[in-house]
Write an enzyme that holds these catalytic residues in place. Structure first.
Site, PDB file in Angstrom:
ATOM      1  N   GLY A   1      20.309  -2.237  33.044  1.00 41.22           N
ATOM      2  CA  GLY A   1      21.465  -1.339  33.082  1.00 41.22           C
ATOM      3  C   GLY A   1      22.323  -1.489  31.830  1.00 41.22           C
ATOM      4  O   GLY A   1      21.800  -1.648  30.722  1.00 41.22           O
TER       5      GLY A   1
ATOM      6  N   TRP B   1       8.668   0.229   1.738  1.00 44.91           N
ATOM      7  CA  TRP B   1       8.496  -0.266   3.108  1.00 44.91           C
ATOM      8  C   TRP B   1       7.588  -1.483   3.161  1.00 44.91           C
ATOM      9  O   TRP B   1       6.739  -1.592   4.042  1.00 44.91           O
ATOM     10  CB  TRP B   1       7.937   0.853   4.034  1.00 44.91           C
TER      11      TRP B   1
ATOM     12  N   GLU C   1       1.059   0.020  10.183  1.00 43.76           N
ATOM     13  CA  GLU C   1      -0.368  -0.265  10.454  1.00 43.76           C
ATOM     14  C   GLU C   1      -1.048   0.935  11.121  1.00 43.76           C
ATOM     15  O   GLU C   1      -1.877   0.780  12.013  1.00 43.76           O
ATOM     16  CB  GLU C   1      -0.532  -1.493  11.369  1.00 43.76           C
TER      17      GLU C   1
ATOM     18  N   LEU D   1       0.843  -1.196   0.000  1.00 44.65           N
ATOM     19  CA  LEU D   1       0.000   0.000   0.000  1.00 44.65           C
ATOM     20  C   LEU D   1       0.882   1.253   0.000  1.00 44.65           C
ATOM     21  O   LEU D   1       0.721   2.153  -0.823  1.00 44.65           O
ATOM     22  CB  LEU D   1      -0.915  -0.027   1.240  1.00 44.65           C
TER      23      LEU D   1
HETATM   24  C1  LIG Z   1       9.104  -2.010   9.521  1.00 46.15           C
HETATM   25  C2  LIG Z   1       8.012  -1.486   8.633  1.00 46.15           C
HETATM   26  C3  LIG Z   1       7.246  -2.358   7.893  1.00 46.15           C
HETATM   27  C4  LIG Z   1       6.251  -1.885   7.036  1.00 46.15           C
HETATM   28  N1  LIG Z   1       5.526  -2.777   6.284  1.00 46.15           N
HETATM   29  C5  LIG Z   1       4.608  -2.318   5.403  1.00 46.15           C
HETATM   30  C6  LIG Z   1       3.894  -3.211   4.529  1.00 46.15           C
HETATM   31  O1  LIG Z   1       4.074  -4.424   4.600  1.00 46.15           O
HETATM   32  N2  LIG Z   1       3.030  -2.695   3.631  1.00 46.15           N
HETATM   33  C7  LIG Z   1       2.803  -1.358   3.524  1.00 46.15           C
HETATM   34  O2  LIG Z   1       2.004  -0.964   2.682  1.00 46.15           O
HETATM   35  N3  LIG Z   1       3.450  -0.460   4.337  1.00 46.15           N
HETATM   36  C8  LIG Z   1       4.357  -0.923   5.272  1.00 46.15           C
HETATM   37  N4  LIG Z   1       5.037  -0.037   6.075  1.00 46.15           N
HETATM   38  C9  LIG Z   1       4.809   1.395   5.918  1.00 46.15           C
HETATM   39  C10 LIG Z   1       3.977   1.983   7.030  1.00 46.15           C
HETATM   40  O3  LIG Z   1       2.653   1.537   6.955  1.00 46.15           O
HETATM   41  C11 LIG Z   1       4.102   3.508   6.953  1.00 46.15           C
HETATM   42  O4  LIG Z   1       5.430   3.820   7.307  1.00 46.15           O
HETATM   43  C12 LIG Z   1       3.130   4.218   7.868  1.00 46.15           C
HETATM   44  O5  LIG Z   1       1.817   4.129   7.361  1.00 46.15           O
HETATM   45  C13 LIG Z   1       3.474   5.704   8.057  1.00 46.15           C
HETATM   46  O6  LIG Z   1       3.667   6.325   6.826  1.00 46.15           O
HETATM   47  P1  LIG Z   1       4.997   7.200   6.573  1.00 46.15           P
HETATM   48  O7  LIG Z   1       6.160   6.399   7.000  1.00 46.15           O
HETATM   49  O8  LIG Z   1       4.916   7.652   5.164  1.00 46.15           O
HETATM   50  O9  LIG Z   1       4.863   8.422   7.561  1.00 46.15           O
HETATM   51  P2  LIG Z   1       4.022   9.758   7.279  1.00 46.15           P
HETATM   52  O10 LIG Z   1       2.651   9.426   6.893  1.00 46.15           O
HETATM   53  O11 LIG Z   1       4.813  10.631   6.378  1.00 46.15           O
HETATM   54  O12 LIG Z   1       4.039  10.396   8.751  1.00 46.15           O
HETATM   55  C14 LIG Z   1       5.169  11.051   9.283  1.00 46.15           C
HETATM   56  C15 LIG Z   1       4.812  11.565  10.680  1.00 46.15           C
HETATM   57  O13 LIG Z   1       3.737  12.502  10.581  1.00 46.15           O
HETATM   58  C16 LIG Z   1       2.651  12.083  11.398  1.00 46.15           C
HETATM   59  N5  LIG Z   1       1.395  12.417  10.730  1.00 46.15           N
HETATM   60  C17 LIG Z   1       1.026  12.139   9.448  1.00 46.15           C
HETATM   61  N6  LIG Z   1      -0.192  12.594   9.198  1.00 46.15           N
HETATM   62  C18 LIG Z   1      -0.633  13.156  10.347  1.00 46.15           C
HETATM   63  C19 LIG Z   1      -1.837  13.793  10.747  1.00 46.15           C
HETATM   64  N7  LIG Z   1      -2.872  13.929   9.904  1.00 46.15           N
HETATM   65  N8  LIG Z   1      -1.923  14.278  12.013  1.00 46.15           N
HETATM   66  C20 LIG Z   1      -0.893  14.121  12.890  1.00 46.15           C
HETATM   67  N9  LIG Z   1       0.259  13.512  12.576  1.00 46.15           N
HETATM   68  C21 LIG Z   1       0.392  13.047  11.327  1.00 46.15           C
HETATM   69  C22 LIG Z   1       2.820  10.572  11.541  1.00 46.15           C
HETATM   70  O14 LIG Z   1       2.160  10.078  12.700  1.00 46.15           O
HETATM   71  C23 LIG Z   1       4.322  10.464  11.623  1.00 46.15           C
HETATM   72  O15 LIG Z   1       4.732  10.744  12.939  1.00 46.15           O
HETATM   73  C24 LIG Z   1       6.019  -0.497   6.954  1.00 46.15           C
HETATM   74  C25 LIG Z   1       6.780   0.400   7.730  1.00 46.15           C
HETATM   75  C26 LIG Z   1       7.765  -0.081   8.555  1.00 46.15           C
HETATM   76  C27 LIG Z   1       8.570   0.901   9.370  1.00 46.15           C
END
Ligand SMILES: Cc1cc2nc3c(=O)[nH]c(=O)nc-3n(C[C@H](O)[C@H](O)[C@H](O)COP(=O)(O)OP(=O)(O)OC[C@H]3O[C@@H](n4cnc5c(N)ncnc54)[C@H](O)[C@@H]3O)c2cc1C
Length: 400
Positions: A339, A156, A363, A125
């Site tokens: 520690g 990711w 998620e 996604l």
């Molecule tokens: C180890 C790992 C495994 C993963 N596996 C998968 C997978 O199998 N399939 C898949 O599709 N994705 C996967 N992901 C991706 C994951 O779902 C996304 O990283 C996650 O949805 C957050 O998106 P982003 O990293 O783009 O952060 P962003 O959406 O850019 O967010 C950055 C920061 O801004 C904050 N933020 C964003 N919007 C708002 C809002 N409206 N109000 C307040 N705060 C906000 C967020 O909370 C975060 O702190 C994985 C990620 C990791 C780290």
């Protein structure tokens, strides 16, 4: 109200906890240190029935209920989050989505090999420019006769390099934003499809996290999951299933670091007594015990709701938010209690701390769950019935 497990749940718990203790725990530290995915576990988990634990027997699954899925997740993450991630992605995000939204033909053709573990699934996604804001995704799917042509990238993605079946989301109608997203099952080997791994992560080193590139991938329409434009709903319902496994898994993480901390605090002495006798250490232990119980009660409520066929987006989001933050706090306190030894890899608690941060990001980040919970609390959000709800558990149908 009955909080006791039935005999089948006790059996699943014993079997998977034994497996985690004997087959995963002794080796997972090494896989983690070497950033290697433990491929050898897949056939073993398939043999146990774990790869399709809550899928009906008729579709290759083990025919157990949704609470069993939580039990499995809890037991696996006690050993390592990377292994639980396999279940979250392969089963909850991919196989269960085919079970929920797929046609009978798709269940026979795609779900059955996933549920037996003959094939492994992943879920694409997220993109480099679209994580929390799913509607911003840029991958496209253009109709061409009986096929679709998919272009774009996914980032990711857990199991990107491991999966045979890749459930990806692309826009069939970009102008309609989230209403223009459609889900497709890609199959390894399709021309134009490539994957790779992302190195240098903070945690889940024993997991495969990667990218998917789609360069004019021709996908037959029979691999479209759900209708055109239904992809956003498909994705969100898949997340309801996977967030549940993340929540239950995080409980297992808390149990692991709590056990380590209880053990260590009754061995290590400072100022002439066991550190467990210092009240400030007891405070951390007490918090772990409390949060383990709260996290457990929250995921078990979700499992119960799923078994009844009741929509559980609010409760799942609560369980995921609470358990992942509690697991992070518990792992941090476990490192503190150990520690300098906690700061080293020797006792393994630092691995749980590194892994726990990932679960507060994937998620749905903690902030996204907080926003969601506020809209429920304020009465601004009401879940509308889906065309395909996750079916309620019916033992006769599941085990027939
Ligand atoms: C180890 C790992 C495994 C993963 N596996 C998968 C997978 O199998 N399939 C898949 O599709 N994705 C996967 N992901 C991706 C994951 O779902 C996304 O990283 C996650 O949805 C957050 O998106 P982003 O990293 O783009 O952060 P962003 O959406 O850019 O967010 C950055 C920061 O801004 C904050 N933020 C964003 N919007 C708002 C809002 N409206 N109000 C307040 N705060 C906000 C967020 O909370 C975060 O702190 C994985 C990620 C990791 C780290």
């Amino acid at each position: 109200m009955d909080f006791a497990f039935i005999t089948e749940h006790e059996m699943v718990q014993k079997t998977v906890r034994d497996f985690a203790e004997k087959e995963i725990r002794p080796v997972i530290g090494e896989y983690d240190r070497e950033h290697k995915y433990p491929h050898f576990l897949l056939p073993k988990m398939a043999e146990l029935g774990v790869m399709g634990i809550c899928i009906p027997v008729r579709y290759g699954g083990a025919g157990m209920d949704y609470i069993s899925l939580g039990i499995v997740s809890e037991a696996l993450e006690w050993a390592d989050a990377s292994v639980r991630e396999t279940i979250a992605v392969h089963l909850a995000l991919n196989a269960m989505t085919v079970f929920q939204w797929g046609t009978e033909e798709q269940k026979q053709r795609l779900l059955a090999p996933l549920a037996t573990g003959a094939k492994v699934g992943c879920f694409g996604l997220t993109e480099s420019g679209a994580g929390s804001d799913v509607a911003a995704l840029k991958a496209t799917a253009r109709k061409d006769g009986d096929d679709y042509i998919l272009d774009g990238e996914k980032m990711w993605i857990t199991l990107a390099d491991v999966a045979d079946y890749l459930l990806v989301f692309a826009k069939t109608d970009p102008a309609k934003k989230h209403r223009g997203i459609t889900a497709f099952m890609l199959e390894r080997g399709m021309a134009g499809l490539s994957t790779g791994a992302i190195e240098d992560k903070m945690g889940v080193w024993a997991s495969n996290t990667g990218w998917i590139a789609m360069n004019a991938v021709r996908v037959p329409a029979r691999n479209r999951i759900g209708e055109e434009g239904e992809g956003f709903k498909v994705a969100m319902s898949a997340l309801d299933n996977a967030r549940y496994t993340v929540a239950a898994g995080a409980s297992g993480g808390i149990r692991a670091v709590m056990e380590a901390s209880l053990r260590y605090s009754q061995e290590r002495e400072t100022f002439g007594k066991k550190i467990a006798e210092h009240q400030l250490v007891q405070q951390m232990l007490a918090k772990m015990a409390l949060n383990y119980d709260i996290a457990t009660l929250l995921w078990q409520r979700v499992g119960w709701l799923k078994n009844q066929g009741v929509r559980n987006t609010r409760e799942t989001s609560q369980a995921k938010w609470f358990a992942t933050e509690a697991a992070w706090e518990a792992a941090s306190d476990a490192v503190q209690i150990h520690g300098a030894y906690g700061f080293s890899a020797e006792y393994g608690v630092e691995r749980y701390l590194r892994n726990a941060k990932g679960a507060a990001i994937y998620e749905g980040t903690t902030q996204i769950h907080q926003l969601l919970q506020a809209t429920y609390a304020l009465g601004w959000r009401r879940d509308k019935p889906l065309r395909c709800e996750l079916p309620a558990y019916d033992p006769e149908y599941w085990q027939e």
